[in-house]
Design an enzyme around this catalytic site. Structure first.
Site, PDB file in Angstrom:
ATOM      1  N   LYS A 273      -1.888 -35.572  12.191  1.00  0.00           N
ATOM      2  CA  LYS A 273      -2.943 -35.293  11.208  1.00  0.00           C
ATOM      3  C   LYS A 273      -2.986 -36.431  10.207  1.00  0.00           C
ATOM      4  CE  LYS A 273      -4.043 -32.220   7.324  1.00  0.00           C
ATOM      5  NZ  LYS A 273      -3.586 -31.069   6.494  1.00  0.00           N
ATOM      6  N   LYS A 285      -9.818 -27.759  -3.940  1.00  0.00           N
ATOM      7  CA  LYS A 285      -8.491 -27.343  -4.389  1.00  0.00           C
ATOM      8  C   LYS A 285      -8.490 -27.130  -5.895  1.00  0.00           C
ATOM      9  CE  LYS A 285      -5.915 -29.833  -0.789  1.00  0.00           C
ATOM     10  NZ  LYS A 285      -5.274 -28.678  -0.149  1.00  0.00           N
ATOM     11  N   ARG A 359      -6.439 -28.617  10.943  1.00  0.00           N
ATOM     12  CA  ARG A 359      -6.494 -28.041  12.286  1.00  0.00           C
ATOM     13  C   ARG A 359      -7.750 -28.463  13.034  1.00  0.00           C
ATOM     14  NH1 ARG A 359      -5.974 -22.169   9.778  1.00  0.00           N
ATOM     15  NH2 ARG A 359      -4.784 -23.497   8.375  1.00  0.00           N
TER      16      ARG A 359
END
Length: 511
Positions: A273, A285, A359
């Site tokens: 990643k 965030k 992901r």
């Protein structure tokens, strides 16, 4: 990087600015570890007593400096704690040696040469001391200035890392010791390369710049490299990478970098990643969670470093690294919660949270890596805060579609000194990712979020391919004070595990 030498000199005769000795916690107080006999003799057999007077206890990582006694060439003795002393006829743990050497190297900043008189009974112990010294001496000063807008002098004596580490008890003409030292140098150099990349500010390390780093290393070490830019990604249908990166000014990249050996009969694929900065995207965030998000490419840095190390060591195994690089930013063009992406595999994913972006880029890379039918795939990622909550800041989680493979990686990690823990993949958590509009959603149940992420990735691994997932969210970036050979900032987590896995695969030890 710190120079490394093997030396047959004794701790009394080595010509150095300091000599490092080990001490441990014994049943009746401080005990002097093997390797320091000559130093103890110079102190009249009272080195332990002197150190106790100075407050030393032998605790792990504890450092005590004192002037050398008559009869020693080095003017300074540095005693470093090894923790609990082993039982009779037992050797010191290699990780204890690694950490002690790292603590000593950090304490010797500004020193030109130090002799390490730690317990070196064999080549394995010499390797541990070498690794610890080289990793502990690491510093990241690329952006330091002298206060006047000019770059700081590279050779600032007081802040320069230890220049040379001489491993006493090493045997420079012994094949095993020589190979151990050479391996330690290559491994430490690449771990420190990974650390540099992780510590680099995101305004200088975007996906394009990271890809350029891979291309430069490929040229230097004879690796094969291919970079898919935004046009190639669009043509190929890499919806995960494009979806994550579409809100940023710098578009994503997928880098394939490979070490091939003419006699290899096994292939290992590593997928990393590489989110060079993670704002969370539209699912922004909260305050206090953005400051360290330059480290969200630590998985790609680990994969990159492992592939280069395999090449430097000439391992008889094909190791292919896939770096899934993107920047996750909020903008008018960014992916929104509720959008549906068509992945490289053809599966559709409903994006419920744009901060679950790792992901998505990994999914595309896993599918692409699967097309080459490697013997095994391992992905590495700073994937979930849930894994940090479960395992803390020093341990990474391991999930896999094969229990034996998961166990092997756990054993390998423990062997090389990286804390890890095997995690389950409960099938009942898969239902939480069912989507009413797409094949799968990128979020599931909140509880067990680290396991949910692993189950998501499993969906994109080719049928019949052995696969493991390492969630290094905890140990990848260290925000506290340095300890052992672990610096503040990027750590290079998982590189040692991946390299040893490649070595085991080359030797045919993984079946």
């Amino acid at each position: 990087m710190t120079a490394l030498t093997l030396s047959t000199s004794s701790a009394a005769t080595v010509r150095a600015d300091a000599v490092v000795v080990g001490v441990a916690k014994g049943a009746k107080g401080v005990v002097v570890a093997p390797g320091a006999e000559a130093v103890d003799k110079a102190f009249g057999g009272k080195l332990a007593a002197v150190l106790e007077t100075l407050g030393a206890s032998g605790a792990e990582g504890e450092v005590t400096k004192l002037p050398a006694a008559d009869g020693l060439k080095a003017p300074v003795v540095l005693a470093v704690g090894l923790g609990e002393a082993p039982g009779k006829d037992e050797a010191y743990d290699t990780e204890a040696l690694r950490r002690a050497a790292g603590s000593a190297a950090r304490a010797l900043t500004g020193t030109k040469k130090a002799g390490f008189a730690l317990p070196v009974e064999d080549a394995e112990a010499a390797a541990a001391v070498s690794e610890g010294a080289l990793l502990g001496a690491y510093t990241f000063t690329a952006y330091r200035s002298n206060g006047n807008g000019q770059a700081a002098k590279k050779n600032d004596a007081k802040s320069a890392p230890l220049a040379e580490a001489a491993i006493l008890g090493g045997k420079p003409r012994d094949k095993e010791f020589k190979a151990a030292a050479e391996r330690a140098q290559a491994l430490a150099a690449e771990i420190n390369r990974a650390r540099d990349l992780i510590n680099m500010p995101p305004n200088d390390l975007d996906p394009k710049a990271f890809a350029a780093e891979a291309q430069a290393a490929a040229k230097e070490f004879g690796l094969k490299v291919e970079v898919l830019d935004e046009k190639a990604l669009k043509k190929g249908g890499y919806g995960g990478l494009l979806g994550v990166g579409q809100g940023a000014e710098t578009p994503p990249r997928l880098v394939r970098i490979a070490h091939t050996h003419p006699k290899a009969d096994r292939t290992l694929a590593l997928v990393g990643k590489g989110i060079t900065y993670d704002s969370g995207g539209i699912s922004l965030k909260p305050a206090g969670h953005n400051e360290t998000m330059k480290c969200d490419m630590s998985g790609a840095a680990a994969v990159f470093a492992a592939v280069v190390t395999a090449a430097r060591l000439g391992l008889r195994v094909n190791v292919t690294g896939w770096l899934a690089l993107a920047e996750n930013m909020p903008s008018g063009s960014a992916t929104r919660p509720g959008d549906v992406l068509t992945m490289y595999s053809g599966k559709t994913v409903e994006v419920l949270n744009t901060d679950a972006e790792g992901r998505l880029v990994l999914a595309d890379a896993l599918t692409r890596a699967s097309e080459e039918t490697p013997d095994a795939i391992v992905d590495v990622a700073t994937l979930t805060g849930a894994m940090v909550l479960a395992l803390g800041n020093r341990t990474f989680g391991i999930m896999a579609n094969d229990d034996a493979f998961r166990t092997s990686i756990h054993e390998i990690a423990e062997e090389v000194g990286e804390q890890s823990w095997p995690m389950p993949m409960p099938s009942e958590l898969r239902k939480g990712m069912d989507s009413p509009v797409a094949d799968i959603a990128n979020m599931g149940e909140r509880m067990g979020g680290g396991l949910v992420a692993g189950l998501f990735l499993k969906e994109f691994v080719g049928e019949g391919i052995t696969w493991a997932h390492l969630d290094i969210a905890g140990p990848a970036f260290h925000e506290g004070a340095p300890w052992g050979y672990t610096p503040k900032g990027g750590t290079g987590s998982a590189v040692r595990t991946l390299v040893r896995l490649a070595e085991r695969t080359a030797a045919g030890d993984l079946g």
